[in-house]
Design an enzyme around this catalytic site. Sequence first.
Site, PDB file in Angstrom:
ATOM      1  N   LYS A  43       0.808  -1.219   0.000  1.00  9.33           N
ATOM      2  CA  LYS A  43       0.000   0.000   0.000  1.00  9.33           C
ATOM      3  C   LYS A  43       0.844   1.274   0.000  1.00  9.33           C
ATOM      4  O   LYS A  43       0.305   2.364  -0.237  1.00  9.33           O
ATOM      5  CB  LYS A  43      -0.949   0.002   1.193  1.00  9.33           C
ATOM      6  CG  LYS A  43      -1.948  -1.148   1.192  1.00  9.33           C
ATOM      7  CD  LYS A  43      -2.827  -1.157  -0.044  1.00  9.33           C
ATOM      8  CE  LYS A  43      -3.911  -2.222   0.064  1.00  9.33           C
ATOM      9  NZ  LYS A  43      -4.777  -2.286  -1.124  1.00  9.33           N
ATOM     10  N   SER A 265      -2.577 -12.104   4.838  1.00 13.04           N
ATOM     11  CA  SER A 265      -2.920 -11.929   3.424  1.00 13.04           C
ATOM     12  C   SER A 265      -1.847 -12.523   2.523  1.00 13.04           C
ATOM     13  O   SER A 265      -2.158 -13.142   1.497  1.00 13.04           O
ATOM     14  CB  SER A 265      -3.135 -10.454   3.099  1.00 13.04           C
ATOM     15  OG  SER A 265      -1.954  -9.706   3.310  1.00 13.04           O
TER      16      SER A 265
END
Length: 313
Positions: A43, A265
Amino acid sequence: MPIHQNVLGLIGRTPIVQINRLAPPGVHMYVKLESQNPMASVKDRLALAVIEDAERRGALKPGMTVVEATSGNTGIALAMVCAAKGYPFVATMVETFSVERRRLMKFLGAKVVLTPKEQKGSGMVRRAEELAKQNGWFLTRQFANEANPAFHRQTTASEILLDFTGRRLDYFVCGWGTGGTMTGVSSMLRVARPEVKIVACEPKNAQLLAGAPWQPHMIQGWTPDFIPEVLDRNAYDELVPVGDEEAIETSKLLARKEGIFVGISGGGSFAGALQVARKAEPGSHILVVVADTAERYLSTPLFKDISEASDEV
């Protein structure tokens, strides 16, 4: 090694590492370690992209407050970018996401507004929209901002193509949260390496792309209770569901068998890639994006069986 003007110059150019002990016989697997970004997640790319795009367009002016809804990693990345550029930052976040993420954002100078778990991901998005409207703040809109997949086209995809120059690549595997990574990388691979199959992973409890209803899951950063605007529904060739426990156990396997330290994740993405690898033709080459580090999950079920006590030897 160059001297960088600021920490933002360290974003991107993340390494690809070969898997040596977990790949099925005859199949070659690799992971792209997005934890090597300065705030340890993929991110960081999104955060830099949306802020610099807004600056170029004149939508974000000096001194303006930035606000965004986040499961954690985007908020941490935005807190870093805003700190480096001098913008105040406010994150809205569902109360169930790990406390490490809240503390990291606050450590970077951000403010964190928690939303009730009953409102799910769409609740934190609505709260960010309300705050932006009420206060005249700049809302980055990570789920709808085209600068998100565009930056992955320009950087993540370009890095992959460069690293695999002259090398076979059969599958690209990733999970999705905003869909920016998958959409951006896929659009480039479709043109430059059309033989590569794109595999999207999503939680077994929330297979939205497969048409199933959303249910709560433990893979933080994956699959909110809506399909984001930036996600191209034509970006993938195959969908692979991954269970919560499967993601957690695969994260542990990567740590203990490969020395690769990734979050739930990342374990989920690699678990999906293992499903692909088990049915792939011998000689296949599979690349997996692993989004962050396991340190984001110290208070989660990923570490529930890790004792702090002295061990018997």
